[in-house]
Scaffold this active site. Structure first.
Site, mmCIF file in Angstrom:
data_model
loop_
_atom_site.group_PDB
_atom_site.id
_atom_site.type_symbol
_atom_site.label_atom_id
_atom_site.label_comp_id
_atom_site.label_asym_id
_atom_site.label_seq_id
_atom_site.Cartn_x
_atom_site.Cartn_y
_atom_site.Cartn_z
ATOM 1 N N GLU A 40 0.827 -1.213 0.000
ATOM 2 C CA GLU A 40 0.000 0.000 0.000
ATOM 3 C C GLU A 40 0.863 1.265 0.000
ATOM 4 O OE1 GLU A 40 -3.093 0.144 -0.625
ATOM 5 O OE2 GLU A 40 -3.406 -2.016 -0.551
ATOM 6 N N TYR A 127 -4.838 6.373 5.750
ATOM 7 C CA TYR A 127 -5.147 5.396 4.699
ATOM 8 C C TYR A 127 -4.418 4.071 4.948
ATOM 9 C CZ TYR A 127 -4.819 2.775 0.467
ATOM 10 O OH TYR A 127 -4.847 1.735 -0.420
ATOM 11 N N ASP A 145 -8.745 6.460 -0.240
ATOM 12 C CA ASP A 145 -7.675 6.847 -1.167
ATOM 13 C C ASP A 145 -8.301 7.540 -2.376
ATOM 14 O OD1 ASP A 145 -8.807 4.853 -2.701
ATOM 15 O OD2 ASP A 145 -6.915 3.867 -3.174
#
Ligand code: SF4
Length: 377
Positions: A40, A127, A145
């Site tokens: 990520e 996030y 996001d």
């Protein structure tokens, strides 16, 4: 979103989930939090197609937190080279060292399991924390996001981005009075929390990321194939092109000079720190200069070398480069010295280091310096 639409979303994802190196074949299995964290973080600002190879190489070299924590920054940068935004790599290493130390002290527990603890770690924001908690631990935690922002903006016709406060106009958005008093960011996060308030949060979050990437694209969304089109306000009103509103990108032009300083014994001068760009990593010395001001030995170069030691100065052309919002244009000067390389030294905000010319291309881990080197060698 209604229970029916969430089910359609899950069904769509199970039928369409792409095979990705960080994704397990069993979409309901718990993930390794280290894998979620690294993938990520790489995916922030970078396309999935680009990240795949980087992720595979990274995992071969740094398969777990302990291995990563023992690496030095130069090596980590090498594996990050080309992904840009090097602060991400630096923060990953800092966090790995913290987590590895925690493990030594507390036993073989995994990464922290609360949002508060995760967000306290370098480089882990709301996030990434949400992604780790939902995908690795299956907690009811939201993520937000760019993909989810685009989907929410179109689903609910939100004509603002989650950045500024209280910009909501009731006449266009139809927001309630209560929501109109929230910050724009809180409104988006509110929608994200609604879909995460479920034991299936992990799949809702990942399905929306995938939907945004492959169907609800920035340009020309594929609405007919979208499992949410029955309730998408922008689609129903024929206004998908108007949402989300376009964010004006603040671009800054920067013109400068990069020095490729070569000693008599074939070494290249590198600096760490004190530069406009690439702070904290090894780069070629550079400074701001006027366009066209390239004749002779620039006075600012004397911060790094003594003019009396210079044998020749050659202009080797220019290159263009982007770093964050900066649009860069740089002259490259090849400065040949009449003396051998000296010892490393620290001066003010930077430290110098001399690198064997033959190893220069493998030593610098940033495209900015490599582009300048290619103009000379
Ligand atoms: S219907 Fe179209 S605009 Fe709406 S969420 Fe789906 S893909 Fe995006």
């Amino acid at each position: 979103m209604t229970p029916d639409s969430l089910k359609r979303l899950r069904d769509w994802f199970r039928a369409n989930a792409a095979e990705l190196p960080w994704r397990l074949a069993n979409l309901d299995a718990l993930r390794d939090p280290y894998v979620v964290w690294i993938s990520e973080t790489m995916l922030q600002q970078t396309q999935v197609s680009t990240v795949k190879d980087y992720f595979i190489r990274w995992m071969r070299r740094f398969p777990d937190v302990e291995t990563l924590a023992k690496a030095d920054e130069a090596e980590v940068f090498k594996f990050w080279q080309g992904l840009g935004y090097y602060s991400r790599a630096r923060n990953i290493l800092k966090t790995a060292k913290i987590v590895a130390t925690l493990r030594q002290a507390q036993g073989p527990s995994k990464m922290p399991e609360t949002r508060k603890e995760l967000e306290a770690l370098p480089g882990i924001g709301a996030y990434t924390a949400g992604a780790i908690l939902s995908l690795a631990y299956h907690k009811r935690e939201a993520i937000l996001d760019g993909n989810l922002v685009r989907i929410f903006s179109r689903l609910y016709k939100l004509d603002f981005l989650p950045t500024s406060r209280n910009r909501v106009r009731d006449d266009r958005s139809g927001m309630t009075e209560k929501k109109a008093t929230q910050s724009s960011s809180e409104i988006y996060w509110g929608y994200a929390r609604e879909i995460a308030d479920s034991p299936k949060a992990y799949i809702h979050n990942e399905a929306l990321m995938e939907l945004g990437r492959t169907v609800c694209k920035t340009k020309s969304p594929l609405c007919e194939a979208c499992p949410l089109h029955n309730e998408c306000c922008a689609f129903i009103d024929g206004q998908t092109a108007e949402f989300p509103p376009v964010k004006k990108r603040l671009e800054k032009n920067w013109h400068g000079t990069v020095l490729v300083v070569e000693s008599k014994d074939g070494k290249i001068l590198a600096v760490n720190g004190g530069q406009k760009f690439l702070d904290g990593q090894l780069s070629l010395p550079h400074f701001e200069s006027m366009r066209g001001a390239t004749v002779g030995f620039p006075a600012k170069a004397e911060d790094y070398i003594n003019a009396d030691d210079v044998e020749t100065v050659e202009q080797r052309g220019t290159f263009r480069h982007s770093i964050t919002v900066h649009k860069i244009e740089c002259n490259v000067l090849h400065v040949q010295l009449s003396i051998n390389a000296k010892n490393s030294r620290t001066s003010g905000a930077y430290t110098t280091k001399w690198i064997e010319k033959a190893k220069a291309f493998e030593t610098f881990a940033n495209s900015f310096s490599l582009k300048a080197l290619k103009k000379v060698f």
